[in-house]
Scaffold this motif. Structure first.
Motif, PDB file in Angstrom:
ATOM      1  N   ARG A 195      21.085  -3.709  43.118  1.00  0.00           N
ATOM      2  CA  ARG A 195      22.179  -4.663  43.335  1.00  0.00           C
ATOM      3  C   ARG A 195      23.347  -3.919  43.981  1.00  0.00           C
ATOM      4  O   ARG A 195      23.499  -2.712  43.790  1.00  0.00           O
ATOM      5  CB  ARG A 195      22.646  -5.242  42.002  1.00  0.00           C
ATOM      6  CG  ARG A 195      21.622  -6.124  41.328  1.00  0.00           C
ATOM      7  CD  ARG A 195      22.292  -6.748  40.116  1.00  0.00           C
ATOM      8  NE  ARG A 195      21.319  -7.251  39.160  1.00  0.00           N
ATOM      9  CZ  ARG A 195      21.274  -8.514  38.762  1.00  0.00           C
ATOM     10  NH1 ARG A 195      22.084  -9.410  39.265  1.00  0.00           N
ATOM     11  NH2 ARG A 195      20.401  -8.893  37.848  1.00  0.00           N
TER      12      ARG A 195
ATOM     13  N   PRO B 273      16.201  -3.818  38.149  1.00  0.00           N
ATOM     14  CA  PRO B 273      17.089  -4.977  38.330  1.00  0.00           C
ATOM     15  C   PRO B 273      16.313  -6.292  38.377  1.00  0.00           C
ATOM     16  O   PRO B 273      15.153  -6.310  38.721  1.00  0.00           O
ATOM     17  CB  PRO B 273      17.775  -4.694  39.659  1.00  0.00           C
ATOM     18  CG  PRO B 273      16.910  -3.722  40.372  1.00  0.00           C
ATOM     19  CD  PRO B 273      16.180  -2.944  39.331  1.00  0.00           C
TER      20      PRO B 273
ATOM     21  N   HIS C 264       6.621  -5.462  40.173  1.00  0.00           N
ATOM     22  CA  HIS C 264       7.916  -6.051  39.780  1.00  0.00           C
ATOM     23  C   HIS C 264       8.683  -6.519  41.018  1.00  0.00           C
ATOM     24  O   HIS C 264       9.209  -7.640  41.042  1.00  0.00           O
ATOM     25  CB  HIS C 264       8.731  -5.008  39.013  1.00  0.00           C
ATOM     26  CG  HIS C 264      10.134  -5.437  38.702  1.00  0.00           C
ATOM     27  ND1 HIS C 264      10.433  -6.286  37.663  1.00  0.00           N
ATOM     28  CD2 HIS C 264      11.310  -5.159  39.311  1.00  0.00           C
ATOM     29  CE1 HIS C 264      11.743  -6.506  37.644  1.00  0.00           C
ATOM     30  NE2 HIS C 264      12.299  -5.826  38.636  1.00  0.00           N
ATOM     31  N   PHE C 265       8.737  -5.663  42.045  1.00  0.00           N
ATOM     32  CA  PHE C 265       9.539  -6.016  43.217  1.00  0.00           C
ATOM     33  C   PHE C 265       8.841  -7.022  44.130  1.00  0.00           C
ATOM     34  O   PHE C 265       9.434  -7.515  45.086  1.00  0.00           O
ATOM     35  CB  PHE C 265       9.943  -4.749  43.987  1.00  0.00           C
ATOM     36  CG  PHE C 265      10.961  -3.928  43.233  1.00  0.00           C
ATOM     37  CD1 PHE C 265      12.135  -4.513  42.789  1.00  0.00           C
ATOM     38  CD2 PHE C 265      10.731  -2.597  42.944  1.00  0.00           C
ATOM     39  CE1 PHE C 265      13.077  -3.781  42.066  1.00  0.00           C
ATOM     40  CE2 PHE C 265      11.662  -1.861  42.226  1.00  0.00           C
ATOM     41  CZ  PHE C 265      12.836  -2.453  41.792  1.00  0.00           C
TER      42      PHE C 265
ATOM     43  N   LEU D  45      16.419 -13.458  40.316  1.00  0.00           N
ATOM     44  CA  LEU D  45      15.991 -12.407  41.249  1.00  0.00           C
ATOM     45  C   LEU D  45      14.471 -12.420  41.415  1.00  0.00           C
ATOM     46  O   LEU D  45      13.950 -12.249  42.516  1.00  0.00           O
ATOM     47  CB  LEU D  45      16.445 -11.027  40.752  1.00  0.00           C
ATOM     48  CG  LEU D  45      17.941 -10.728  40.799  1.00  0.00           C
ATOM     49  CD1 LEU D  45      18.220  -9.299  40.392  1.00  0.00           C
ATOM     50  CD2 LEU D  45      18.506 -10.977  42.201  1.00  0.00           C
TER      51      LEU D  45
ATOM     52  N   LEU E  82      16.047  -6.506  47.106  1.00  0.00           N
ATOM     53  CA  LEU E  82      16.496  -6.693  45.712  1.00  0.00           C
ATOM     54  C   LEU E  82      15.977  -5.599  44.785  1.00  0.00           C
ATOM     55  O   LEU E  82      15.756  -5.819  43.601  1.00  0.00           O
ATOM     56  CB  LEU E  82      16.065  -8.075  45.189  1.00  0.00           C
ATOM     57  CG  LEU E  82      16.458  -9.259  46.059  1.00  0.00           C
ATOM     58  CD1 LEU E  82      15.852 -10.543  45.501  1.00  0.00           C
ATOM     59  CD2 LEU E  82      17.964  -9.387  46.142  1.00  0.00           C
ATOM     60  N   GLU E  83      15.767  -4.408  45.350  1.00  0.00           N
ATOM     61  CA  GLU E  83      15.387  -3.280  44.492  1.00  0.00           C
ATOM     62  C   GLU E  83      16.607  -2.712  43.795  1.00  0.00           C
ATOM     63  O   GLU E  83      16.487  -1.918  42.867  1.00  0.00           O
ATOM     64  CB  GLU E  83      14.712  -2.191  45.331  1.00  0.00           C
ATOM     65  CG  GLU E  83      13.314  -2.573  45.750  1.00  0.00           C
ATOM     66  CD  GLU E  83      12.655  -1.506  46.590  1.00  0.00           C
ATOM     67  OE1 GLU E  83      12.882  -0.319  46.342  1.00  0.00           O
ATOM     68  OE2 GLU E  83      11.910  -1.878  47.500  1.00  0.00           O
TER      69      GLU E  83
END
Lengths: 233, 302
Positions: free
Chosen positions: A54, B302, B193-194, A75, A51-52
């Motif tokens: 989309r 994202p 974040h990830f 996410l 999910l780095e």
């Protein structure tokens, strides 16, 4: 469960997609090798699955969540259910090994006591507990890789992704890691491992996703999954 | 120390920057306070007073003046009517006539009668006075007061503009420092974040550190400001109506502190409160700015 339907990925500023029309499905609790030559798109697919980024087109569902149009909060929660061992380890240099490994549990709000217990259990299992107070920059490549593996395993993820997780490990450690993956699968975790190490693949034959030029090269028609089952003994 | 769940802030020159901004803001506030006091005193003195001048050659001067005073005393909103003594009139006219011992010193010149009427509200004194004494000249000090008030308000607006500009520069400086820090730790921020850290988790840690450093900078700025404020207070002491608390004669640190407090006594309480709040305001601005910068930066992920 991972399901990709006609997924393409085009990074910003790049003229053409690095992944094109990928369609694959990996049921929960299964193992897949992610294979392919350099530049085939393995890292890009892992970036999608962690999910780095989309997908720029297509439908992507992970662990029961539709990722394509999911909110940032969705996410974020999904990322906490995924463990990832990056090829470059991605450890935070200013923190100790312990703090790096403890991070996923702390982000979930676990108590410091539980975090400490779990972190030392996994660090001991990977034989790096004695390095808990060290900074990653002072460790060897293998030790950093084991730290990254510990961070990916500590949260008992529902999906474990690993990019060349054994390239800095000794053979015995690599075999031990494969055994761990097997235990995780038995507990219901989906495991996808990208590797160039053919010996490792021969040692643990399993279904594979083979990428070539950003597309899936082989299709397993039996279960509708674009995979190839490796049959080495 | 709390367990790290996000990279912190690399401070750089943030405390020094905030210290200098606090110093400038303190000076601007002191200026603002001075201008406000002056403007209030101007408008306060002029707003509720009217000067009535009755020429010396008015027929039946004494009787008619007496009658006017009585009428004015009965007028609603008029609080006092005071007739200036001959000496006070001479003092008033001294800039034009020079110092004279009495009116006899100026042959052929008779001093007018001057009445100072204090009032609340805005009675139409001109009409009332002219109905009794048409020869009288009515000087509405309120008009001067309004002009002085306008001037005072302009000066206050300028001072507020200066304070606002300093605050804006401080916000920009903190914002740039935070952004540089986030860029320098971009990899660490992305890792966290990830791994599933919320935006607020990341921004709050950086903002908390920014607030702490801004608070420290603000306190240093206040320390740098104190000699200037003390000097200002010493300059104002002769104009102070209050008596500063007496200092202990012993030459100890306590005595020096007591003397210093006594000196500050002449400054408006509001100014001292505002100066005291500067480090807290700096901390709040630092926190808010850092939160905003980091949250905006994180939106690209994202």
């Amino acid at each position: 469960m991972i399901r990709l339907l006609n997924v393409s990925m085009m990074p910003p500023g790049v003229g053409q997609p690095v992944l094109r029309n990928l369609t694959l499905s990996v049921p929960q609790g299964e193992f897949r090798w992610l294979l392919g030559p350099s530049g085939a798109g393995k890292s890009s697919l892992l970036r999608l699955l962690t999910l780095e980024t989309r997908p720029s087109a297509g439908q992507m569902d992970m662990l029961g969540v539709s990722v394509s149009h999911a909110s940032r909060a969705t996410l974020r929660n999904l990322r906490r259910r995924i463990g990832f061992v990056p090829q470059d380890y991605r450890l935070i240099g200013e923190w100790t090994v312990f703090d790096n490994v403890a991070l996923p549990l702390r982000l979930r709000g676990a108590s410091e006591r539980d975090t400490r217990r779990e972190a030392f259990a996994v660090l001991e299992w990977l034989d790096v507990a004695h390095l808990a107070d060290k900074r990653p920059g002072t460790l060897s490549g293998g030790e950093q890789q084991r730290t990254a593996i510990a961070r990916a395993l500590i949260g008992r993820p529902e999906l474990l992704l690993a990019d060349e997780p054994t390239n800095a490990l000794e053979d015995a450690q690599a075999r031990r890691l494969l055994m761990t993956f097997q235990e995780l699968i038995e507990m219901g975790t989906t495991v996808i491992v990208a590797t160039h190490n053919e010996a490792l693949v021969r040692e643990a034959p399993a279904a594979s996703i083979v990428l070539q030029d950003g597309t899936i090269a082989n299709t397993d028609a039996q279960n509708g999954t674009s995979t190839r089952r490796t049959e080495h003994s | 120390m709390s367990a790290p769940v996000s990279p912190g802030l690399r401070s750089g020159s943030l405390p020094l920057l905030v210290a200098l901004m606090t110093l400038l803001a303190g000076l601007a506030l002191a200026g603002l306070s001075g201008v406000q006091t002056l403007a209030e005193s101007w408008s306060g003195a002029a707003r509720n007073a009217t000067t009535i001048e009755i020429p010396a050659d008015t027929p039946q001067l004494e009787d008619r003046t007496h009658s006017l005073v009585q009428t004015l005393n009965k007028t609603p909103d008029v609080t006092t009517v005071r007739e200036l003594s001959a000496k006070e009139v001479q003092t008033l006219l001294a800039p034009w006539l020079g110092q004279v011992s009495d009116s006899a010193g100026l042959p052929g010149l008779s001093l007018p009668v001057v009445l100072i009427v204090a009032h609340t509200g805005t009675p139409d004194l001109g009409a009332i006075v002219h109905s009794v004494l048409p020869e009288a000249v009515v000087e509405e000090d309120r008009r001067w007061g309004e002009r002085l008030n306008g001037l005072g308000n302009s000066l206050i607006a300028c001072a507020w503009l200066a304070v606002s500009l300093i605050a804006a520069i401080a916000v920009l400086s903190v914002g740039m420092t935070v952004r540089r820090s986030v860029m320098a730790q971009r990899k660490a921020v992305e890792i966290v974040h990830f791994l599933g850290a919320g935006d607020l988790t990341i921004s709050s840690r950086i903002a908390g550190r920014a607030a702490l450093l801004s608070l420290a900078g603000g306190l240093v700025g206040l320390l740098l400001l104190s000699p200037v404020i003390t000097m200002l207070a010493q300059r104002l002491t002769p104009f102070s109506h209050g008596t500063p608390p007496a200092a202990s004669p012993t030459n100890t640190w306590d005595a020096l502190f007591a003397t210093w407090c006594g000196t500050l006594h002449v400054l408006p309480r509001m100014l001292l409160e505002e100066l005291g709040a500067l480090p807290l305001i700096a901390a709040c601005l630092g926190w808010l700015t850092a939160q905003t910068v980091v949250l905006v930066w994180l939106r690209r992920l994202p």
